[in-house]
Motif scaffolding. Structure first.
Motif, mmCIF file in Angstrom:
data_model
loop_
_atom_site.group_PDB
_atom_site.id
_atom_site.type_symbol
_atom_site.label_atom_id
_atom_site.label_comp_id
_atom_site.label_asym_id
_atom_site.label_seq_id
_atom_site.Cartn_x
_atom_site.Cartn_y
_atom_site.Cartn_z
ATOM 1 N N GLU A 2 0.843 -1.213 0.000
ATOM 2 C CA GLU A 2 0.000 0.000 0.000
ATOM 3 C C GLU A 2 0.872 1.254 0.000
ATOM 4 O O GLU A 2 1.965 1.246 0.559
ATOM 5 C CB GLU A 2 -0.831 0.017 1.286
ATOM 6 N N PHE A 3 0.358 2.306 -0.603
ATOM 7 C CA PHE A 3 1.107 3.570 -0.631
ATOM 8 C C PHE A 3 0.238 4.719 -0.102
ATOM 9 O O PHE A 3 0.357 5.856 -0.537
ATOM 10 C CB PHE A 3 1.590 3.855 -2.063
ATOM 11 N N LYS A 4 -0.656 4.343 0.841
ATOM 12 C CA LYS A 4 -1.665 5.279 1.338
ATOM 13 C C LYS A 4 -1.022 6.535 1.956
ATOM 14 O O LYS A 4 -1.387 7.654 1.621
ATOM 15 C CB LYS A 4 -2.495 4.530 2.390
ATOM 16 N N ARG A 5 -0.051 6.297 2.830
ATOM 17 C CA ARG A 5 0.559 7.454 3.516
ATOM 18 C C ARG A 5 1.348 8.329 2.548
ATOM 19 O O ARG A 5 1.339 9.554 2.655
ATOM 20 C CB ARG A 5 1.487 6.971 4.630
ATOM 21 N N SER A 6 2.045 7.683 1.610
ATOM 22 C CA SER A 6 2.766 8.459 0.591
ATOM 23 C C SER A 6 1.783 9.347 -0.173
ATOM 24 O O SER A 6 2.037 10.540 -0.380
ATOM 25 C CB SER A 6 3.448 7.522 -0.418
ATOM 26 N N LEU A 7 0.672 8.770 -0.581
ATOM 27 C CA LEU A 7 -0.301 9.523 -1.385
ATOM 28 C C LEU A 7 -0.921 10.654 -0.574
ATOM 29 O O LEU A 7 -1.132 11.761 -1.085
ATOM 30 C CB LEU A 7 -1.378 8.586 -1.939
ATOM 31 N N GLU A 8 -1.167 10.401 0.707
ATOM 32 C CA GLU A 8 -1.744 11.455 1.572
ATOM 33 C C GLU A 8 -0.768 12.620 1.715
ATOM 34 O O GLU A 8 -1.141 13.785 1.592
ATOM 35 C CB GLU A 8 -2.041 10.875 2.966
ATOM 36 N N GLU A 11 -0.538 14.787 -1.411
ATOM 37 C CA GLU A 11 -1.642 15.757 -1.536
ATOM 38 C C GLU A 11 -1.306 17.059 -0.815
ATOM 39 O O GLU A 11 -1.611 18.149 -1.281
ATOM 40 C CB GLU A 11 -2.942 15.172 -0.969
ATOM 41 N N GLY A 34 0.636 6.162 -7.928
ATOM 42 C CA GLY A 34 -0.486 5.371 -7.412
ATOM 43 C C GLY A 34 -0.058 3.932 -7.126
ATOM 44 O O GLY A 34 -0.694 3.244 -6.329
ATOM 45 N N ASP A 52 4.985 4.203 4.102
ATOM 46 C CA ASP A 52 4.001 3.187 4.504
ATOM 47 C C ASP A 52 4.669 1.968 5.137
ATOM 48 O O ASP A 52 3.997 0.985 5.443
ATOM 49 C CB ASP A 52 3.173 2.763 3.285
#
Ligand SMILES: Cc1ncc(COP(=O)(O)O)c(C=O)c1O
Length: 427
Positions: A2-8, A11, A34, A52
């Motif tokens: 997952e790359f959730k924290r990177s993407l957050e 932003e 993504g 992440d």
């Protein structure tokens, strides 16, 4: 993965930092957006961890700056020791002389040295010194030489560079001596220096480097080797030592400080003396943490015969990649080229498919398998045989997916992230 924290964080960052990066080659557009990490948080040896918590075997290695490994104890201790007694002073520090002595021992053309922070400081300094020394304005260049006006004006990223400045730098092609002859013929008596990367990814042919040196000198121009990548990588003394062609001046950077910001112009005394007049002078030129780190890095490279290790791991990786491609009948499609310490994956014969799409898929699948891949391998002392074996296993699976995608013909169907973009776009 997952790359959730990177993407957050992206932003947030993109709203306050243009491109959300300080360096185009580290930017989010260089990886499948993504389906890739955007921020790295820590590193140890040859491995890095993203925001992440995903772990990768690192090959870009701080864009070639890490020669020993991340958080390398001997270098860190040297930095910490110096930190205890100060970072920047208002008079020169003895470390400057110590590092200059070390470089003069190691780099064949070095008789004197002046430090900088980025490779671009060194190339811009060398170019200005050559202009002052010869009394000429024009420069002939071949390769990439950093962000300053004198060079970047020749590229497709020339926005903001005055036309008049761009016109002073002429380009020639590697292994094409006639292209340099033309530059001299069309600018007779006007070229101050020929500056070039002694090797990019193709080896010199037909004594190209000797021919360039002869031609430069015959025309009254200096020869500058940009060894920002090749210095402390191809051999301790750089590509000039490896190919036995000694330039008048050389620029080093990246690998000399194991990640600390330090670069250097070195060269013949008679030419370097012009720095008494040329304005090459900035607040952090003698910053002591980087000087201490560089001395520790270079000494460790000597003690541990680091260059030999970098070559050995790089060769295993390169041969392994090319063997895999051959076994999959893809030898003409994907190749790992260059000298082993700095190799690049190139794509050919794709039947009209955009190589950037293939590169994107390669990166996506290698990342999924724990390899921080951008298509460039800068091996370092900390890369282990296990790292190379895991990487080749990941590459085997990745190449099989590429083969399937090429057969399918619609690469987009295989992509989870956005296609990567070239830093230097076609005009
Ligand atoms: C050959 C070469 N010269 C000069 C530079 C500029 O160095 P820096 O980015 O540290 O200014 C680079 C950077 O990648 C380079 O590869």
């Amino acid at each position: 993965m997952e790359f959730k924290r990177s993407l957050e964080l992206y932003e947030k960052a993109i709203k306050i930092i243009p491109s959300a990066t300080q360096t185009f080659s580290k930017g989010a557009l260089q990886y499948p957006f993504g389906a890739a990490p955007i921020f790295l948080k820590n590193g140890k040896g040859s491995h890095v961890w993203d925001l992440d918590g995903n772990e990768f075997i690192d090959y870009p290695m701080g864009l070639g700056a890490i020669t020993l490994g991340h958080a390398y104890p001997k270098v860190d201790q040297a930095i910490i020791r110096q930190l205890g007694s100060g970072i920047s002073y208002s008079l020169p520090h003895p470390l400057e002389t110590q590092l200059a002595e070390l470089l003069i021992e190691i780099i064949p053309c070095a008789e004197m040295a002046r430090f900088g922070k980025n490779g671009s400081d060194a190339t811009a300094g060398a170019v200005r010194a050559a202009r002052a020394y010869t009394g000429r304005d024009k420069i002939a260049c071949c390769g990439y030489h950093g962000w300053q006006d004198w060079y970047i004006g020749t590229t497709t990223r020339s926005a903001g560079v005055p036309q008049a400045v761009s016109e002073l730098t002429l380009t020639f092609n590697y292994n094409d001596i006639d292209s340099l002859k033309n530059v001299f013929a069309e600018n007779d008596g006007q070229i101050a220096a020929v500056i070039m990367e002694p090797i990019g990814i193709i080896e010199p042919k037909d004594n190209f480097l000797q021919q360039v040196k002869g031609l430069a000198h015959k025309n009254g121009a200096l020869l500058i080797f940009d060894e920002v990548v090749t210095g402390f990588r191809m051999s301790l003394g750089g590509a000039q030592q490896y190919y036995k062609v000694i330039p008048d001046l050389a620029c080093v950077g990246k690998g000399m400080g194991n990640g600390m910001p330090i670069s250097c112009v070195v060269g013949k005394k008679e030419i370097m003396a012009i720095f008494d007049e040329v304005f090459y002078s900035f607040t952090f030129g003698g910053e002591c943490l980087s000087l201490a780190a560089s001395i520790a890095t270079v000494r460790e490279m000597i003690d541990k015969d680091v260059i030999k290790g970098i070559w050995a791991k790089g060769k295993k990786l390169q041969d392994g990649f090319n063997d895999l491609a051959k076994a999959l009948n893809m030898a003409r499609i994907a190749r790992c080229v260059g000298l082993p310490p700095h190799t690049v994956i190139t794509y050919d014969d794709l039947g009209g498919i955009d190589p950037l799409l293939v590169r994107t898929l390669f990166q996506q699948e290698a990342l999924k398998r724990g390899v921080l891949a951008i298509g460039v391998h800068n091996t370092c002392y900390s890369h282990s045989d296990d790292d190379v074996a895991s990487t080749l296993k990941a590459y085997d699976e990745t190449l099989q997916i590429i083969k399937e995608a090429l057969k399918d013909g619609d690469i987009h169907r295989f992509l989870k992230g956005k296609p990567v973009q070239a830093v230097f776009r076609k005009p």
